[in-house]
Write an enzyme that holds these catalytic residues in place. Sequence first.
Site, PDB file in Angstrom:
ATOM      1  N   HIS A 139       0.855  -1.197   0.000  1.00  0.00           N
ATOM      2  CA  HIS A 139       0.000   0.000   0.000  1.00  0.00           C
ATOM      3  C   HIS A 139       0.885   1.239   0.000  1.00  0.00           C
ATOM      4  O   HIS A 139       1.408   1.652   1.026  1.00  0.00           O
ATOM      5  CB  HIS A 139      -0.919  -0.018   1.232  1.00  0.00           C
ATOM      6  CG  HIS A 139      -1.777   1.206   1.331  1.00  0.00           C
ATOM      7  ND1 HIS A 139      -2.219   1.697   2.539  1.00  0.00           N
ATOM      8  CD2 HIS A 139      -2.263   2.044   0.375  1.00  0.00           C
ATOM      9  CE1 HIS A 139      -2.938   2.784   2.328  1.00  0.00           C
ATOM     10  NE2 HIS A 139      -2.984   3.015   1.025  1.00  0.00           N
ATOM     11  N   GLU A 151       2.947   0.493   3.308  1.00  0.00           N
ATOM     12  CA  GLU A 151       2.440  -0.559   4.203  1.00  0.00           C
ATOM     13  C   GLU A 151       2.611  -1.894   3.481  1.00  0.00           C
ATOM     14  O   GLU A 151       2.132  -2.064   2.361  1.00  0.00           O
ATOM     15  CB  GLU A 151       0.964  -0.347   4.516  1.00  0.00           C
ATOM     16  CG  GLU A 151       0.676   0.703   5.560  1.00  0.00           C
ATOM     17  CD  GLU A 151      -0.788   0.722   5.947  1.00  0.00           C
ATOM     18  OE1 GLU A 151      -1.077   0.578   7.145  1.00  0.00           O
ATOM     19  OE2 GLU A 151      -1.651   0.903   5.063  1.00  0.00           O
ATOM     20  N   ASN A 189      -5.437   3.568   6.889  1.00  0.00           N
ATOM     21  CA  ASN A 189      -6.828   3.966   6.680  1.00  0.00           C
ATOM     22  C   ASN A 189      -7.741   3.617   7.847  1.00  0.00           C
ATOM     23  O   ASN A 189      -8.804   4.226   7.998  1.00  0.00           O
ATOM     24  CB  ASN A 189      -7.361   3.355   5.387  1.00  0.00           C
ATOM     25  CG  ASN A 189      -6.901   4.146   4.182  1.00  0.00           C
ATOM     26  OD1 ASN A 189      -6.801   5.367   4.229  1.00  0.00           O
ATOM     27  ND2 ASN A 189      -6.594   3.456   3.095  1.00  0.00           N
TER      28      ASN A 189
END
Length: 296
Positions: A139, A151, A189
Amino acid sequence: MKNIAVIGAGTMGNGIAHTFAQFDYKVHLIDVSDAALKKGLATITKNLDRMVAKEKITEVEKTATLMNITSFTEISEGVKNVDLVIEAATENAVLKSKIFKELDEVCDAETILATNTSSISITQIAAVTKRPEKVIGMHFMNPVPIMKLVEIIRGYNTTDEVMQFTVELSKKIGKTPVEVNDYPGFVANRILMPMINESIETLYNSVAGVAEIDTVMKLGMAHPMGPLQLADFIGLDVCLSILNVMYDGFKNPKYAPCPLLVNMVMAGKLGVKSGEGFYDYTDSRKAEKVAQMFNS
């Protein structure tokens, strides 16, 4: 490893392609839309021009970076002889599963399959393949050429070798990899989206206006960009999709999207990319100003 394929020429895909190409990897940028590929390559060129102007790279390095990128409209052609594929398509579980099923069929047996998903389960995506041990999450943060964090998300079957390889590869392209576990939203997130959602709730409940909410977070919490402006930059449809993934995954009402966000997305008010979100970007100079603020 020197051959990489990137699926999707949108904001994240062209940013990932740009970054690998700048570090002298041969990149196959793949998108079903030729127009999207042209737009993605134009964005990469524009971003490289900005870096040249800021004297972060030379004209020679810019040319070399662009020479490292080849575009394809067919996945089966674009993934030939690559060691790693990074999928950066729309944040939609059905679409990603379809892409990974195809990748599993057309890629070499040893090819590692990575997804840039920001919230969807790596284990779920890997389950449609016959190589779940070689599926992993990478990510990247937007804008990819500038943001250092990646990530790295291990699926249930991802091997230690694939995990370590991905961590080391991230370091080789100047990123700081952080290993996280496979839960909806991961870390970035899971923390960011509830904050954005709560900011929208604050606006929805008429506690304060858009500029006031963003000013409090910028001046009071030292955020470089207010949460509503950041939501516009990310895309309100993307924010909604991520919140829905977390809500479905945890069944916790704290992740339920604010009705205002739902309505804005249905109305096509998606932020910078649609010209209007919490702010008005119909003036191209305003949109450019936002991009420069985020890229500075």
